[in-house]
Each structure stands twice: as structure tokens, then as C-alpha cells.
Design an enzyme around this catalytic site. Sequence first.
Site, mmCIF file in Angstrom:
data_model
loop_
_atom_site.group_PDB
_atom_site.id
_atom_site.type_symbol
_atom_site.label_atom_id
_atom_site.label_comp_id
_atom_site.label_asym_id
_atom_site.label_seq_id
_atom_site.Cartn_x
_atom_site.Cartn_y
_atom_site.Cartn_z
ATOM 1 N N CYS A 82 0.841 -1.203 0.000
ATOM 2 C CA CYS A 82 0.000 0.000 0.000
ATOM 3 C C CYS A 82 0.879 1.259 0.000
ATOM 4 O O CYS A 82 2.044 1.214 0.389
ATOM 5 C CB CYS A 82 -0.909 0.017 1.231
ATOM 6 S SG CYS A 82 -2.224 -1.222 1.127
ATOM 7 N N CYS A 161 -4.145 0.829 -2.757
ATOM 8 C CA CYS A 161 -4.611 0.983 -1.383
ATOM 9 C C CYS A 161 -3.750 2.015 -0.652
ATOM 10 O O CYS A 161 -2.614 2.257 -1.025
ATOM 11 C CB CYS A 161 -4.586 -0.365 -0.647
ATOM 12 S SG CYS A 161 -3.028 -1.254 -0.763
#
Length: 255
Positions: A82, A161
Site C-alpha cells: 500500500c 490501497c
Amino acid sequence: VLIVVGLIVARRSSASSLDSFKNVVVTRCETYLKENSDMSGKNDCEIIWGAFEQAYIGKDPCDVPPDAYDPLINSVKQDLACNTMLFWSKTKTMVHAFTDNRDCLVTLEDTLLGFLFDGLTWCSKNESKETFTTDCPSCQNNPVRSFWIRTSANFAANLSCGNVSAMLNGSLEAPFSSTSVFGSVEVKNLDPDKVAGLTVLLVTKDTDTTTCNHSSLNMLQSTLDTKIAYNCRKVPYSTVEGCISDPEIPCSDCL
Ligand code: N1C
């Protein structure tokens, strides 16, 4: 005898253009899996090739929609850390010069799917088993355009993300275009349950007058889901240039 020799040569040359295209893709695939050994157990280059081919082989080159690549997308197993995803629009060369020496940011072309097909052209024809790599039409549903639309949607919706970034070109009249792949596919596919924020990195030269207040960037912000925090920051072109020429400069000093 001459006719037979002619036929053999003709068969060979048509088979070899397919073979060389397949070869480029499968060799890229094996190179990528060698460099990313954590993925090699979960991915099979021949299976990926087969899933790719069935998207467009034997089809009218103007009738290959993005979802023809669903089996290809499903054939690749990859996770990304992420906060590393970097989108771009009209900054491709600079972005890749930057990410090629650094692991802190990952573009679609740094993922297996993007790496396999970056810079390539392919299409087939109705009822043909061949792949052509030249003279492919540039209509709406052509195999190359549909591929980038489908993979870009997957990159945004399923791989992104945390806090993600987008490098946009501050030397353009309008740094954001709602009809680009970034504007029409990626921004709309970011998942507000996974993506906390989007930061625009507006790469600007001293002589440029475009700022983060540009109306096209307001449009980008209003297209974005309200749950995703929007930020924009000017990044001097000279800073990016310096970081491209010296991979030792830490990412945090570059952007
Ligand atoms: O239309 P764009 O840029 O906004 O698309 C860029 C955007 C990036 O964030 C990428 O994740 O969409 C993704 N992407 C690619 O990774 C990619 N590699 C090569 C989209 N397109 C890509 N290409 C080719 O460049 C493809 O043929 C497409 O039409 C162009 C888009 O370039 P752009 O207009 O600068």
C-alpha cells in the site's frame, strides 16, 4: 519444386511473426518472475499467454471490448505494498525514468501485466489464428486500447490501497483530462474503502504558469469519491531530473 519451397517460406514467415511476439511476451514474463521470485510459484507464463491470446485471437480487431481480458486479469497473481501506487498522465517517459531505479513507487508498467505488454501492438482478424503486430486499426474497441483500459481499471480498483499519487504534466494547458485513461478509468475505479487519499504531483518548470488551482484539477477533485482525500503539490521539474540522474537520493527528498 519452386512452389513447394515458396509455400514453406511463406508458412515459416507467418508463423515466425507470431512466434516472435509470443517470445517477447513470454521472455518478459520469465524475466519479471526471476526478478520477483516471490511471485514465481503463483504465476505461470504459458497460462498467462493462453489467457491473453484468447482475448483477441480470431476476433474482428474493432470488436475486442475491455472485458475480453477478464481471464487474463484473473490469470495473474500479484499484490503490491500500500501507499506505493503511482498513476500518470502525459508524463510517461519521466515517470518511468524515475521509477526504474526506485522501489518506493510502483506504476502499472512495474506490475507484471503492464511490464508484459508495454510498448507492444497486437491484433488478429475474424476467424484467423494469427497475431499481427503492424497495421492494427485504431478504432474504439481495438485490442490494445481495451487492454490498457481493463488493466488500468484493475490497477486502480484491485491493487491500489492507502495513499496513492498521480504525476501530472504542469507544462500542459490542462494537466488533467477527463477523457484520458487516468481521468476516465483510474480515478473512477479507486475503491474508497481501500484508498485513503490521492495526491497530485504537478511537475512544473520555472517558466510554467499552471498551478494546483487549475480548473481541470478542480474537476479531478470533484470526480473523486468524497471519502478519498484529495491533495495537490507542485514538484519542480529540476528536482525530478536530479532524482532521475542520482538513484541514491532518497524518495522522500524527491517528491
Ligand atoms: O491516458 P493516460 O495517459 O492518462 O493513461 C495513463 C494511466 C496511467 O496512470 C497508467 O496506470 O493509465 C495507465 N496506462 C498505462 O499504464 C499505459 N502504458 C502504456 C494507460 N495507458 C498506457 N499506455 C499507452 O499510453 C496506451 O496506449 C495509452 O493509450 C497511452 C496513454 O497515455 P497518456 O494519454 O499519457
